[in-house]
Design a protein around this motif. Structure first.
Motif: not given
Length: 582
Positions: A23-40
């Motif tokens: 859950a570093g920066l790269a993981g957070l950015v990926a999670a942000f992009e996924l959440s924008e698309r409502n991907v669990p």
């Protein structure tokens, strides 16, 4: 969640989350992009919630941008073509197979830094300091290493702000049930479907709960086990900088000298251990360019450490006189802030693992910046008053710099050269090293000082100082007026600073294509498995090649994390090209 027994099996449910390991920066950015698309999405991290954002939190927050609004405002003429030339001149890619994807990532990143990075982070609410910094000023060649112009965009709020602008929307998505965090979960194995070869989950241990502050070394006592399946798996777990044994094992003796340095200070927390590189490789991922690393040559022992052997890097401007352990001046163009890797190579050739800065109060006050968000409270806390009174108009330097001068084990402060050299010899007598000869040190300093009677000179370092001050923000607040070091009445006291080698970044890593999909050794895609951030060499398994231009580590985490998040969303949703918001 099931007990870790038997071979991996593909669950029947299609509603599985994307698993992000780290859950570093790269993981957070990926999670942000996924959440924008409502991907669990499920984020796993071996540390506690205090460490959300990983190493990025401790950073100065510098981002490499090209032809930005801040550059144009300062009159800096930058371009895609110039940045591309600088990047490839620094990277020096020389491996046909291993550098196939890193070359493509390098071109893609420079394009991103030119066209999108500024707008992408500003859309999240991030702002830059007015001044654009000039890091890695170069090796003196137009086609060689270094930045031709200032490109280091310092975040107003430093590393914590870079983390915040991505963490806040991810935490909001957690409240909506789109994102879930599981801290104190350490992954020991990637699960691969035996029939399809697809990554389908992770297996590991649950560690005992910890309430320790961010960065403090935590317990590895396990209290349980876990096995979790996902629709895709992203490895974004960081590099090897906190694991000295891994650093030494990967040390390129063919390029940096016949012996591996014995002593380092450590620039990252202990949990930056490189475990997931080996775990991913065991599962079938291709790990490349392990010998490429980025370690600094201006490390200080932290007088107030957070993690074991905690080191702080000095980000120097060009005026200090740099001597090797024997008292010889470093050769051109190995001057402060110019060529990190070239300087590291020279230091290793001396047989010693430390050097000396000879400097004074005037230079310390203006030119000694310290890496780390906690070492820059004025910028981290967004205090314009502290910024102006300490950094721009102050005569002693920032409070953290003053504390290092007062308490730091590597500092010798004296009113005259005789006492200074005596103090330097007393320090190396305690720590190990070679005694210096006063007359030889005096000759080196006086020879340098003799080049500062005029505004022109044959000395390359004097030229570098005058060139730096031609950039008016450096002249106003970063580079001291040219002067003689032995003019102690105006600029004293004299100071000597023992500079240690400091571990920091892994430049090689898991090979990935431009969608952050992991590659196998045979050149095929590893289905279901992605990698981003430092564990992937910041993209492709080594986007920097051999050398960094700085501001590219956070930028590389953002770029590769974004690519991974968007590609995984496309895969899970069965779509292509549904871009997230800019």
């Amino acid at each position: 969640m099931a007990g870790p027994t038997g071979p991996p099996r593909q669950p029947s449910s299609d509603n599985l989350p994307v698993i992000i390991v780290g859950a570093g920066l790269a993981g957070l950015v990926a999670a942000f992009e996924l959440s924008e698309r409502n991907v669990p999405t499920l984020l796993l991290d071996q540390e506690n919630a205090e460490n959300l954002g990983g190493q990025a939190f401790w950073s100065l927050g510098g981002l490499f941008c090209v032809d930005s609004a801040e550059q144009r405002r300062l009159g800096i003429k930058d371009s895609r073509e110039l940045a591309m030339r600088d990047w490839f001149g620094s990277a020096r890619f020389d491996r046909d197979k291993e550098d196939f994807w890193p070359r493509k990532w390098a071109e893609a990143f420079v394009n991103f830094a030119t066209d999108e990075l500024e707008s992408y982070v500003k859309a999240r609410g991030l702002g830059f300091l007015f001044n654009v910094g000039w890091a890695e000023r170069g090796d003196g060649r137009a086609d060689g290493h270094g930045n031709s112009v200032p490109r280091f965009h310092l975040t107003w709020g430093t590393g914590p702000e870079v983390v915040r602008v991505f963490a806040d929307p991810v935490l909001e998505a957690e409240k909506k049930g789109i994102v879930e965090f599981k801290f104190r979960h350490v992954v020991d194995k990637l699960l691969v479907d035996e029939a399809t070869g697809r990554a389908i989950g992770v297996r590991g241990r649950v560690l005992e709960a910890e309430t320790s502050p961010r960065g403090v070394k935590s317990s590895r006592t396990a209290v349980g086990e876990f096995e979790i399946f996902g629709s895709a798996v992203l490895v974004s777990s960081g590099g090897i900088g906190g694991n000295i044994e891994k650093v030494k094992a990967a040390w390129p003796v063919d390029r940096l000298g016949p012996t591996v340095p014995k002593n380092f200070v450590i620039g990252v927390p202990a949990h930056v251990d490189g475990r997931m590189l080996d775990i991913s490789e065991s599962a079938g991922a291709n790990v490349i360019n392990r010998d490429r690393m980025w370690h600094y040559t201006e490390g200080l022992q932290n007088w107030n450490p957070i993690w074991p052997k905690h080191g702080i890097r000095v980000l120097p401007a060009p005026s200090s006189l740099w001597l090797d352990a024997t008292g010889k001046r470093l050769p051109p163009f190995l001057y402060p802030g110019s060529d990190t890797l070239g300087t590291l190579k020279y230091i290793c050739s001396t047989g010693y693992d430390y050097t000396w800065f000879i400097t004074d109060q005037t230079i310390i006050a203006r030119e000694f910046a310290l890496s780390g968000s906690e070492q820059n409270p004025d910028i981290t806390n967004k205090s314009v008053w502290q910024l102006l009174t300490q950094r721009v108009f102050g005569s002693k330097g920032t409070v953290p710099v003053q504390n290092f001068v007062k308490h730091g084990a590597d500092f010798v402060v004296k009113d005259n050269l005789e006492d200074l050299v005596k103090g330097m010899n007393e320090l190396v007598e305690k720590t190990g090293g070679v005694a210096l000869d006063l007359d030889k040190v005096r000759e080196v300093i006086e020879t340098r000082d003799g080049q500062f009677d005029n505004t022109y000179s044959k000395d390359a370092q004097a030229m570098l100082i005058h060139n730096a001050r031609a950039y008016w923000p450096d002249r106003r607040s970063r580079v001291a007026p040219p002067h003689k070091l032995l003019d102690t009445q105006k600029h004293g006291p004299l100071m000597a600073v023992r500079m240690n080698l400091l571990t920091r970044k892994t430049l090689g890593g898991i090979e990935t294509n431009l969608s952050s999909q992991v590659m196998r050794a045979d050149g095929t895609v590893f289905p279901g498995l992605y990698a981003a951030g430092e564990v992937a060499g910041f993209g492709g398994g080594g986007v920097h090649g051999f050398s960094s231009l700085e501001g590219t580590f956070l930028g590389g985490c953002i770029f590769s994390g974004r690519a991974a998040g968007r590609a995984m969303a496309d895969e899970v949703l069965g779509t292509a090209g549904n871009a997230a918001k800019p």
